[in-house]
Design an enzyme around this catalytic site. Structure first.
Site, PDB file in Angstrom:
ATOM      1  CE1 TYR A   8      29.279  43.435  36.957  1.00  0.00           C
ATOM      2  CE2 TYR A   8      31.550  44.246  37.013  1.00  0.00           C
ATOM      3  CZ  TYR A   8      30.261  43.932  36.457  1.00  0.00           C
ATOM      4  OH  TYR A   8      30.046  44.291  35.141  1.00  0.00           O
ATOM      5  CG  HIS A  12      34.666  44.924  28.720  1.00  0.00           C
ATOM      6  ND1 HIS A  12      33.826  43.683  29.372  1.00  0.00           N
ATOM      7  CD2 HIS A  12      35.447  44.111  27.815  1.00  0.00           C
ATOM      8  CE1 HIS A  12      34.291  42.693  28.658  1.00  0.00           C
ATOM      9  NE2 HIS A  12      35.071  43.038  27.623  1.00  0.00           N
ATOM     10  CG  ASP A  13      31.734  44.146  32.467  1.00  0.00           C
ATOM     11  OD1 ASP A  13      32.422  43.910  31.131  1.00  0.00           O
ATOM     12  OD2 ASP A  13      32.057  43.896  33.413  1.00  0.00           O
ATOM     13  CB  THR A  14      28.973  49.907  31.554  1.00  0.00           C
ATOM     14  OG1 THR A  14      30.282  50.430  31.460  1.00  0.00           O
ATOM     15  CG2 THR A  14      28.932  49.376  32.963  1.00  0.00           C
TER      16      THR A  14
END
Ligand code: NAG
Ligand code: NAG
Ligand code: NAG
Ligand code: NAG
Ligand code: NAG
Ligand code: NAG
Ligand code: NAG
Length: 380
Positions: free
Chosen positions: A164, A220-222
């Site tokens: 990741y 940001h991704d979540t």
């Protein structure tokens, strides 16, 4: 009847909400004061202890930036509601443009130089930053970048052994400036979170620092619910840690930009820390601020010189009002109720980092006195 376009949009929106809800927060370390193998790079040791340069209102300024969230979405989160009771909620704070990277770059150098992308850029060594202003007065500074593997890492991103990509250079405000990335002593101030554990443990955190959580922890991704869980894990206990939050510490919790480009770029921000007067805890300040206010407020507090860029723009650089009230600095009177500039514009602003609308490196405003009263910074 729902048109195909509408139903696709609805499905997309639902998918986003669902993925944000199903991602469960995972603690990166046992505690924010602990090192972790998840951070990959070992610490380089704690910073040397150095004398505190007293400011007028605070002796330490910490910024913590989360990602891509509309004001209303953050305001709906219980974590933000609870924190707002401990500080001053800023209901007139705006990011400067889109996407992410130009906002971080502007917070360091007083301009985003026309940039409208997250692509890797560099800025010539004769362009000054907040690091020059602080160094000139002997005020220590650092960035703490979660999941950056080594100090002063110059890669565009870093992927952990689990596959990741947690670290992205675009969220580091100072790394793009050649005056920092070509200077080993300054690169050592771009630090990883294992260094943070040593610095907080040894009470050697600097007087100015910037905190960039990783791509999950910053939302940001979540999504903002995940970022809220990270705040409860990381910031809430640190507010009780006297190596982090002293009676003379001011903390800005904010976002780089909002999520919806079609509305103006308002972001939810709270001033926290021991430097916030107790009678102002739980209050709301609707003065108009932008990321340039972080520069002008720090200049005002420590009588710093200025960069002659956005930090000198009388429209965009109001000093945090409770600080201005102590120093006697006069803000421009703009609030969230007045007619504010549109700060959601991206792509069409000319500048040396905008290939579509190129312009020379702007000459700094050398006649600006600035909030620090010192005038334009000239390197010695
Ligand atoms: C202080 O820093 C040193 C390295 O410089 C480290 O070995 C030690 O664990 C740190 N102490 C704390 C309490 O974090
Ligand atoms: C700030 O002003 C804008 C435009 O009037 C409004 O949409 C927004 O809700 C205001 N923000 C807050 C926090 O009240
Ligand atoms: C930096 O140097 C360039 C020439 O290399 C010059 O055009 C520019 O004005 C300088 N910028 C500053 C901020 O001094
Ligand atoms: C320690 O600092 C040096 C010089 O700044 C750097 O080259 C090295 O990568 C750093 N190591 C870690 C683990 O951060
Ligand atoms: C910026 O926000 C305004 C509303 O405040 C909106 O009218 C405008 O279309 C937005 N601009 C862009 C480029 O989306
Ligand atoms: C200050 O910012 C405003 C709003 O973005 C802009 O219109 C103005 O041109 C700027 N002033 C200078 C001197 O750059
Ligand atoms: C009154 C006061 O504390 N002034 C300080 C402001 O910051 C500068 C550092 O730039 C100090 O030298 C002053 O003593």
């Amino acid at each position: 009847m729902i048109s195909p376009t509408t139903s696709l949009f609805v499905l997309g929106a639902l998918a986003k909400v669902t993925s944000a809800k199903t991602t469960t927060f995972t603690q990166p370390a046992a505690a924010p004061t602990d090192t972790s193998t998840f951070y990959v790079g070992a610490s380089n040791g704690s910073l040397p202890r150095s004398a505190t340069v007293p400011g007028l209102v605070f002796d330490r300024f910490i910024q913590i930036w989360l990602e891509n969230t509309d004001y209303s979405a953050a305001a709906a989160q219980p974590a933000f509601q609870t924190l707002s009771q401990e500080g001053i909620t800023l209901s007139g704070y705006y990011a400067l443009t889109h996407p992410s990277q130009p906002n971080y770059i502007a917070a360091a150098g007083g301009s985003f130089w026309g940039l409208a992308s997250d692509d890797e850029v560099t800025i010539p060594a004769n362009v000054s930053t907040i690091a020059d202003l602080l160094d000139a007065k002997g005020i220590t500074w650092a960035e703490y970048e979660e999941n950056m593997p080594t100090d002063g890492y110059l890669g565009d991103s870093f992927t952990n052994p689990d596959g990741y990509t947690y670290y992205m250079r675009k969220h580091s405000p100072l790394v793009s400036y050649d005056s920092v990335n070509q200077n080993p002593a300054r690169l050592a101030r771009l630090r990883n979170f294992n260094d943070f554990a040593y610095d907080v443990g040894n009470n050697t955190l600097p007087q100015w620092f910037f905190v960039t959580p990783n791509m999950k922890d910053d939302g940001h991704d979540t999504g903002v619910a995940y970022a809220s869980d990270w705040l409860n894990y990381w910031l809430v206990p640190l507010l009780q840690d006297t190596n982090f939050n002293t009676p003379r510490t001011l903390i800005l919790l904010t976002f780089d930009e909002n999520g919806n480009y079609a509305i103006n770029n308002e972001i939810y921000s709270i001033l926290l820390g021991g430097a916030v007067p107790s009678n102002l805890k739980g209050t709301v300040d609707n003065t108009f601020y932008t990321h340039y206010s972080t520069l002008s407020t720090v200049q005002n507090n420590w009588s710093l010189d200025n960069l002659g860029q956005g930090d000198c723009n009388a429209t965009l650089a109001n000093v945090f009002q409770f600080v201005a009230d102590v120093t006697g600095y006069k803000n421009n009177g703009m609030t969230n109720g007045t007619n504010l500039p549109l700060l959601n514009i991206t792509g069409t602003i000319p500048g040396p980092l905008n290939p579509s609308y190129p312009a020379p490196w702007p000459t700094p405003d050398t006649s600006c006195i600035g909030a620090g009263g010192g005038g334009f910074f000239r390197s010695k």
